[in-house]
Design a protein around this motif. Structure first.
Motif, PDB file in Angstrom:
ATOM      1  N   GLN A   1       1.239  -1.440  -0.208  1.00  0.00           N
ATOM      2  CA  GLN A   1       0.084  -0.710   0.329  1.00  0.00           C
ATOM      3  C   GLN A   1       1.111   1.636   0.518  1.00  0.00           C
ATOM      4  O   GLN A   1       0.706   1.848   0.971  1.00  0.00           O
ATOM      5  N   PHE A   2       1.852   1.117  -0.973  1.00  0.00           N
ATOM      6  CA  PHE A   2       2.435   2.345  -1.375  1.00  0.00           C
ATOM      7  C   PHE A   2       1.930   3.535  -2.185  1.00  0.00           C
ATOM      8  O   PHE A   2       1.360   3.112  -2.708  1.00  0.00           O
TER       9      PHE A   2
ATOM     10  N   LYS B   1      10.618   6.162  -4.574  1.00  0.00           N
ATOM     11  CA  LYS B   1      11.016   6.058  -3.209  1.00  0.00           C
ATOM     12  C   LYS B   1      11.847   4.894  -2.684  1.00  0.00           C
ATOM     13  O   LYS B   1      13.089   4.488  -2.835  1.00  0.00           O
ATOM     14  N   HIS B   2      10.719   4.222  -2.842  1.00  0.00           N
ATOM     15  CA  HIS B   2      11.479   3.006  -1.833  1.00  0.00           C
ATOM     16  C   HIS B   2      11.158   1.825  -2.273  1.00  0.00           C
ATOM     17  O   HIS B   2      11.621   1.304  -1.535  1.00  0.00           O
ATOM     18  N   ALA B   3      10.662   1.545  -3.071  1.00  0.00           N
ATOM     19  CA  ALA B   3      10.516  -0.125  -3.519  1.00  0.00           C
ATOM     20  C   ALA B   3      11.473  -0.555  -4.377  1.00  0.00           C
ATOM     21  O   ALA B   3      12.096  -0.010  -5.335  1.00  0.00           O
TER      22      ALA B   3
ATOM     23  N   ALA C   1      10.887  -6.560   0.526  1.00  0.00           N
ATOM     24  CA  ALA C   1      12.202  -5.617   1.010  1.00  0.00           C
ATOM     25  C   ALA C   1      11.139  -4.180   0.589  1.00  0.00           C
ATOM     26  O   ALA C   1      12.582  -2.988   1.482  1.00  0.00           O
ATOM     27  N   SER C   2      10.383  -3.621   0.588  1.00  0.00           N
ATOM     28  CA  SER C   2      10.125  -2.866  -0.222  1.00  0.00           C
ATOM     29  C   SER C   2       9.817  -1.609   1.579  1.00  0.00           C
ATOM     30  O   SER C   2      10.254  -0.766   1.604  1.00  0.00           O
TER      31      SER C   2
ATOM     32  N   ALA D   1      10.844  -2.563   3.908  1.00  0.00           N
ATOM     33  CA  ALA D   1      11.697  -2.748   5.059  1.00  0.00           C
ATOM     34  C   ALA D   1      12.868  -1.720   4.275  1.00  0.00           C
ATOM     35  O   ALA D   1      13.069  -1.150   5.335  1.00  0.00           O
ATOM     36  N   ASN D   2      12.422  -1.441   3.575  1.00  0.00           N
ATOM     37  CA  ASN D   2      13.871  -0.775   2.526  1.00  0.00           C
ATOM     38  C   ASN D   2      12.878   1.119   2.704  1.00  0.00           C
ATOM     39  O   ASN D   2      13.523   2.210   3.083  1.00  0.00           O
ATOM     40  N   TYR D   3      11.487   1.035   3.296  1.00  0.00           N
ATOM     41  CA  TYR D   3      10.849   1.937   3.449  1.00  0.00           C
ATOM     42  C   TYR D   3      10.606   2.865   4.767  1.00  0.00           C
ATOM     43  O   TYR D   3      11.487   3.638   5.719  1.00  0.00           O
ATOM     44  N   LEU D   4      11.432   1.312   6.149  1.00  0.00           N
ATOM     45  CA  LEU D   4      11.251   1.991   7.185  1.00  0.00           C
ATOM     46  C   LEU D   4      12.986   2.472   7.575  1.00  0.00           C
ATOM     47  O   LEU D   4      13.127   3.356   8.277  1.00  0.00           O
ATOM     48  N   VAL D   5      13.825   1.600   6.978  1.00  0.00           N
ATOM     49  CA  VAL D   5      15.217   2.466   6.675  1.00  0.00           C
ATOM     50  C   VAL D   5      15.230   3.719   6.144  1.00  0.00           C
ATOM     51  O   VAL D   5      16.212   4.294   6.452  1.00  0.00           O
ATOM     52  N   HIS D   6      14.416   4.060   5.640  1.00  0.00           N
ATOM     53  CA  HIS D   6      14.740   5.822   4.657  1.00  0.00           C
ATOM     54  C   HIS D   6      14.085   6.572   5.583  1.00  0.00           C
ATOM     55  O   HIS D   6      14.826   7.761   5.970  1.00  0.00           O
TER      56      HIS D   6
END
Length: 417
Positions: A205-206, A213-215, A235-236, A238-243
């Motif tokens: 739900q991006f 930015k995050h996918a 992974a997307s 997780a990448n969102y949270l890291v950002h």
């Protein structure tokens, strides 16, 4: 009856029918369709073109698209915004309802099943991003039931309508342009761009800008696919949270007991203390365990989402990273609690949720405006009891010789009117 009289009767009947039809049919329907098409061609298209969108992509995206007047938070052309419409998100209900066992158990049991099925991928994701697999699974389960939820809307219909006539036109204009970029770059075809009523895409739900930015492409096929590829979806997230600042090696928080002499008005992300300081004030973990030595030196924050009428927590900065996904204390707590249950089993909260949250948003908004008039910072008089509203209630109660509950109720509304 003469022909002339017959004609007059027929004309009168016809006129009456025409007038009745005009009142029964929304007079704005055709003009809005026309205005929308004109806006697409003379307003949105020039900007899309300037951003590198081809006419082929633009026309394919909006082929047959009309404004969807059933979407929430719309303002008809020439009209002024009205009071907020009924909310569609559960975050705005009573706190206890948000944690209904059948809802959270669906996420936790589904999460455990998928944890074993995707163990290798989750291990690689945690190694690269530092986000525990249980947190990623909890978000995936909460957002779309692990991909089972169907997205019934055409993203360009939703985003186009909202960019044209919503209460947040600028926000959705940016999003519809990002959606066009997704198609232009070949990251997804037009017919795959299905969304929620808010315009969010895929299993995580991006919004379209978040997708860009995050996918990530984690399965190695050359493109990020948040619709069909489980590795890319996980992974997307997780990448969102890291950002947004996820701290490797720290959890989200833990349930605690908060002594009566510790004010509930101390909660909030701007009132952090070393966890050792919270412990010195008498706060303890409900499981009886001591905080780890490394945690004692780190910063923690008091969270009491139902004030004194619910459980309390000490949370880490990672809790507020989770809230970047959905800016709700209850959402952040749901994800953290579900992640713990996926990892450790179905233990429920120790603290009980009281019978609070039965006020209308208009009641809470009135209370917020009354507090604002007295100089308190409630964040926004939006009818939602966020942490600034909760702690302002607690401060007002203490100043007026009342027990601090830090949550709105009918009696408090009446007192502050």
């Amino acid at each position: 009856m003469t022909k002339e009289r017959c004609f007059r009767v027929f004309a009168a009947v016809f006129l009456f029918a025409a007038l009745a039809f005009s009142f029964a049919t929304p007079t704005h329907a055709a003009p809005i369709d026309d205005q929308f098409q004109a806006w697409l061609q003379t307003d949105l298209w020039p900007e899309a073109k300037s951003k590198g969108i081809s006419k082929k992509t633009f026309d394919a995206a909006f082929l047959g698209v009309k404004p969807n007047l059933k979407l929430p938070d719309l303002v008809l052309p020439g009209e002024k915004p009205t009071t907020p419409q009924k909310q569609h998100q559960a975050e705005f209900g009573p706190p206890a309802d948000y944690f209904a066992e059948k809802i959270i158990r669906a996420v936790t049991t589904g999460g455990r099943a998928r944890e074993s099925a995707n163990a290798r991928v989750l291990g690689l994701i945690e190694k690269r991003y530092g986000v525990p697999g249980e947190v990623v699974l909890a978000i995936w389960g909460r957002e779309t039931g692990f991909g089972a939820a169907k997205m019934p809307y055409d993203a360009f219909e939703v985003l186009g309508t909202k960019a044209f006539m919503s209460t947040k036109k600028d926000f959705f204009r940016t999003e519809v342009l990002a959606a066009l970029e997704i198609v232009e770059r070949g990251l997804a075809p037009v017919n795959a761009m299905k969304s929620s009523w808010a315009g969010a895409l895929g299993q995580p739900q991006f919004m379209p800008t978040s997708f860009l930015k995050h996918a990530v492409d984690f399965d190695g096929d050359g493109r990020p696919d948040i619709w069909n590829s489980t590795p890319d979806v996980l992974a997307s997230i997780a990448n969102y949270l890291v950002h947004y600042g996820w701290l490797r090696g720290r959890g989200w928080g833990t349930e605690v007991t908060v002594p009566a002499n510790v004010s509930c008005s101390l909660e909030g992300p701007d009132q952090g203390k070393k966890i050792s300081d919270w412990v010195a004030m008498g706060i303890r973990r409900v499981d009886g365990k001591a905080f780890a030595a490394s945690e004692l030196k780190a910063e923690g924050f008091l969270l009491m989402p139902a004030g004194r009428s619910g459980p309390g927590f000490i949370v880490t900065p990672n809790f507020y990273v989770i809230k970047q996904y959905n800016n709700s204390d209850l959402y952040g707590l749901f994800i953290g609690h579900a992640a713990d249950r996926i990892a450790k089993g179905d233990a429920t909260f120790v603290g009980a949720w009281g019978a609070v949250g039965d006020l209308h948003r208009s009641d809470i908004a009135a209370l917020q405006r009354a507090l604002e008039a007295k100089g308190y910072d409630v964040g926004s008089a939006d009818g939602l009891p966020g942490f600034k509203t909760r702690r302002s209630i607690g401060v007002w109660q203490a100043k007026n010789g009342k027990p601090a509950t830090c949550f709105p109720d009918a009696g408090l509304v009446a007192q502050l009117k």
